[in-house]
Design a protein around this motif. Sequence first.
Motif, PDB file in Angstrom:
ATOM      1  N   GLY A  57      51.408  33.806  30.201  1.00 20.16           N
ATOM      2  CA  GLY A  57      50.844  32.642  30.861  1.00 20.16           C
ATOM      3  C   GLY A  57      50.338  32.969  32.257  1.00 20.16           C
ATOM      4  N   GLN A  58      51.090  33.792  32.976  1.00 24.64           N
ATOM      5  CA  GLN A  58      50.668  34.179  34.320  1.00 24.64           C
ATOM      6  C   GLN A  58      49.423  35.061  34.270  1.00 24.64           C
ATOM      7  N   ASP A  59      49.326  35.925  33.253  1.00 22.50           N
ATOM      8  CA  ASP A  59      48.119  36.735  33.091  1.00 22.50           C
ATOM      9  C   ASP A  59      46.896  35.831  32.925  1.00 22.50           C
ATOM     10  N   PHE A  60      47.054  34.787  32.128  1.00 23.87           N
ATOM     11  CA  PHE A  60      45.939  33.856  31.925  1.00 23.87           C
ATOM     12  C   PHE A  60      45.571  33.181  33.235  1.00 23.87           C
ATOM     13  N   LEU A  61      46.571  32.674  33.952  1.00 18.32           N
ATOM     14  CA  LEU A  61      46.304  31.980  35.212  1.00 18.32           C
ATOM     15  C   LEU A  61      45.666  32.906  36.245  1.00 18.32           C
ATOM     16  N   ASP A  62      46.101  34.156  36.292  1.00 20.52           N
ATOM     17  CA  ASP A  62      45.528  35.105  37.249  1.00 20.52           C
ATOM     18  C   ASP A  62      44.048  35.340  36.964  1.00 20.52           C
ATOM     19  N   SER A  63      43.715  35.571  35.696  1.00 23.54           N
ATOM     20  CA  SER A  63      42.322  35.835  35.325  1.00 23.54           C
ATOM     21  C   SER A  63      41.464  34.589  35.512  1.00 23.54           C
ATOM     22  N   TYR A  64      41.963  33.473  35.050  1.00 24.12           N
ATOM     23  CA  TYR A  64      41.218  32.212  35.158  1.00 24.12           C
ATOM     24  C   TYR A  64      41.062  31.802  36.617  1.00 24.12           C
ATOM     25  N   GLY A  65      42.129  31.930  37.387  1.00 20.71           N
ATOM     26  CA  GLY A  65      42.084  31.571  38.798  1.00 20.71           C
ATOM     27  C   GLY A  65      41.062  32.381  39.573  1.00 20.71           C
ATOM     28  N   ALA A  66      40.924  33.671  39.235  1.00 19.48           N
ATOM     29  CA  ALA A  66      39.943  34.515  39.926  1.00 19.48           C
ATOM     30  C   ALA A  66      38.528  34.005  39.689  1.00 19.48           C
ATOM     31  N   THR A  67      38.242  33.585  38.460  1.00 21.24           N
ATOM     32  CA  THR A  67      36.920  33.032  38.156  1.00 21.24           C
ATOM     33  C   THR A  67      36.679  31.736  38.917  1.00 21.24           C
ATOM     34  N   LEU A  68      37.689  30.877  38.973  1.00 23.82           N
ATOM     35  CA  LEU A  68      37.541  29.612  39.681  1.00 23.82           C
ATOM     36  C   LEU A  68      37.331  29.826  41.174  1.00 23.82           C
ATOM     37  N   ARG A  69      38.031  30.771  41.747  1.00 25.66           N
ATOM     38  CA  ARG A  69      37.877  31.021  43.191  1.00 25.66           C
ATOM     39  C   ARG A  69      36.461  31.470  43.527  1.00 25.66           C
ATOM     40  N   GLU A  70      35.852  32.224  42.626  1.00 21.04           N
ATOM     41  CA  GLU A  70      34.473  32.671  42.856  1.00 21.04           C
ATOM     42  C   GLU A  70      33.487  31.524  42.654  1.00 21.04           C
ATOM     43  N   ALA A  71      33.728  30.706  41.629  1.00 19.44           N
ATOM     44  CA  ALA A  71      32.800  29.618  41.315  1.00 19.44           C
ATOM     45  C   ALA A  71      32.933  28.436  42.266  1.00 19.44           C
ATOM     46  N   TYR A  72      34.144  28.217  42.760  1.00 12.35           N
ATOM     47  CA  TYR A  72      34.413  27.072  43.635  1.00 12.35           C
ATOM     48  C   TYR A  72      35.119  27.578  44.896  1.00 12.35           C
ATOM     49  N   PRO A  73      34.387  28.242  45.773  1.00 14.27           N
ATOM     50  CA  PRO A  73      35.026  28.844  46.952  1.00 14.27           C
ATOM     51  C   PRO A  73      35.538  27.787  47.925  1.00 14.27           C
ATOM     52  N   ARG A  74      36.655  28.091  48.544  1.00  9.80           N
ATOM     53  CA  ARG A  74      37.186  27.195  49.564  1.00  9.80           C
ATOM     54  C   ARG A  74      36.396  27.359  50.858  1.00  9.80           C
ATOM     55  N   ARG A  75      36.049  26.222  51.474  1.00 11.85           N
ATOM     56  CA  ARG A  75      35.409  26.203  52.788  1.00 11.85           C
ATOM     57  C   ARG A  75      36.454  25.774  53.816  1.00 11.85           C
ATOM     58  N   ARG A  76      36.068  25.785  55.041  1.00  6.96           N
ATOM     59  CA  ARG A  76      37.020  25.381  56.084  1.00  6.96           C
ATOM     60  C   ARG A  76      37.401  23.911  55.954  1.00  6.96           C
ATOM     61  N   TRP A  77      36.571  23.123  55.276  1.00  9.99           N
ATOM     62  CA  TRP A  77      36.806  21.680  55.133  1.00  9.99           C
ATOM     63  C   TRP A  77      37.334  21.299  53.750  1.00  9.99           C
ATOM     64  N   GLY A  78      37.522  22.270  52.856  1.00 13.35           N
ATOM     65  CA  GLY A  78      38.031  21.967  51.527  1.00 13.35           C
ATOM     66  C   GLY A  78      37.249  22.689  50.450  1.00 13.35           C
ATOM     67  N   THR A  79      37.509  22.327  49.202  1.00 14.82           N
ATOM     68  CA  THR A  79      36.854  22.945  48.048  1.00 14.82           C
ATOM     69  C   THR A  79      36.031  21.888  47.325  1.00 14.82           C
ATOM     70  N   LEU A  80      34.743  22.169  47.145  1.00 14.66           N
ATOM     71  CA  LEU A  80      33.837  21.203  46.527  1.00 14.66           C
ATOM     72  C   LEU A  80      33.878  21.348  45.006  1.00 14.66           C
ATOM     73  N   LEU A  81      34.187  20.241  44.317  1.00 13.85           N
ATOM     74  CA  LEU A  81      34.246  20.228  42.852  1.00 13.85           C
ATOM     75  C   LEU A  81      33.304  19.153  42.317  1.00 13.85           C
ATOM     76  N   PRO A  82      32.139  19.539  41.779  1.00 18.26           N
ATOM     77  CA  PRO A  82      31.295  18.546  41.096  1.00 18.26           C
ATOM     78  C   PRO A  82      31.955  18.135  39.785  1.00 18.26           C
ATOM     79  N   PHE A  83      31.954  16.845  39.502  1.00 19.31           N
ATOM     80  CA  PHE A  83      32.644  16.341  38.311  1.00 19.31           C
ATOM     81  C   PHE A  83      31.832  15.202  37.713  1.00 19.31           C
ATOM     82  N   ARG A  84      31.239  15.475  36.550  1.00 17.54           N
ATOM     83  CA  ARG A  84      30.435  14.457  35.855  1.00 17.54           C
ATOM     84  C   ARG A  84      31.346  13.572  35.014  1.00 17.54           C
ATOM     85  N   ARG A  85      31.094  12.281  35.069  1.00 20.50           N
ATOM     86  CA  ARG A  85      31.857  11.331  34.265  1.00 20.50           C
ATOM     87  C   ARG A  85      30.906  10.358  33.578  1.00 20.50           C
TER      88      ARG A  85
END
Length: 288
Positions: free
Chosen positions: A242-270
Motif C-alpha cells: 500500500g505504501q509503494d502505491f501511495l509513494d508512486s501515486y503521490g509523486a505523480t500528484l505532486r508534479e501535476a498539482y504543485p504546491r504554491r506558497r498560497w496552497g495547492t490548486l485543484l480543478p474539480f469538475r462537477r
Amino acid sequence: MPSWDPTVYARFAAERGRPFTDLVARIAPGDAPSQPADVRTVVDLGCGPGDLTVTLARRWPQARVVGVDSSSSMLEQAAKLLDGEAADVRERVTFELGDVTAWEADGPVDVIVTNALLQWVPGHLDLLPRWMGWLNPGGWFAMQVPGNFSAISHQAMRDLTRDPRFFDRLQGVLRGTESVAQPSTYATVLAETGAAVDAWETTYLHVLDPEGRFGDDAVLAWVSGTGLRPVLDVLGDNPALGQDFLDSYGATLREAYPRRRWGTLLPFRRIFAVAHKVPARPVATEAP
C-alpha cells in the motif's frame, strides 16, 4: 461501495460542501422559496457524516429530514453531530442505514437530494425515474456527481493499477469515465419523466491547504478521503505494498498539482441536475 473514514473525508469539508450548497440553492419548492412550510418531507440519499443533511433541516424548518447511507461509520459520525444540534433539529432529523439502490420511501416525498453518491452506483440512471416516482406533485429531485474522472488525479490512479506490482490485486477495482454520465444525459433521463429540468456543470478551482498541513501532498490527502478508498481497502492487508502505491501515486500528484506558497490548486469538475415534478394541470372542459 468502499469503506469510509469520516475523519479523513472531513479534511476538506468546506470544499466538499460547496457543491451541495450550490445544488440546494437551485431548489425552489412550489416556485416560492419564501414559503418553506410547503416542504414536509426531505430525503438525503448518501448522507455521509450528516453535516450537510442537517442544513436541509434549517432550509426547511417544518420538514422531517431523513438521511440514508450504507456506511455505518458515517452514520455513527452523523449521530454524534446530531447530538450537538438544537432540540428542534434533533426532533426532525433521522439517519438510516440502507442501500440506496433498494431504497423506498414510506410515503410521498417533497424533496430528494443525492450529493456525490451516484458515481459509486453502476447503472444509476435507472434509479432516477424510480426516485422521481416517489415525489409529490410539485416536488423536487436534486443530484450532484463529480465529473473529473478524466483528470490526472484519477487517470494516474487507474494507470498505476496496471503496474505489475499491483495489477493482480487492483485490476478492475477502479471505475473510469463510465462512472457518471454527461449533464445532457441526466437532463434527458429526468425530462423523460415529465419533469422540468435544470442541468449544468461547474469546474471549481479549489485552493487546498493554504496552511500547509499536508505539505506537498494536499491532493493526495483529498483523494484519500474519496476516490482512493477502493485501493486502500484492497491493499489494507499489505501495508508495504500500500505504501509503494501511495509513494508512486503521490509523486505523480505532486508534479501535476504543485504546491504554491498560497496552497495547492485543484480543478474539480462537477455535474448537477435539478428536476421539478410539475403538477398536472387540470384539463379544461367545454361548458354544456
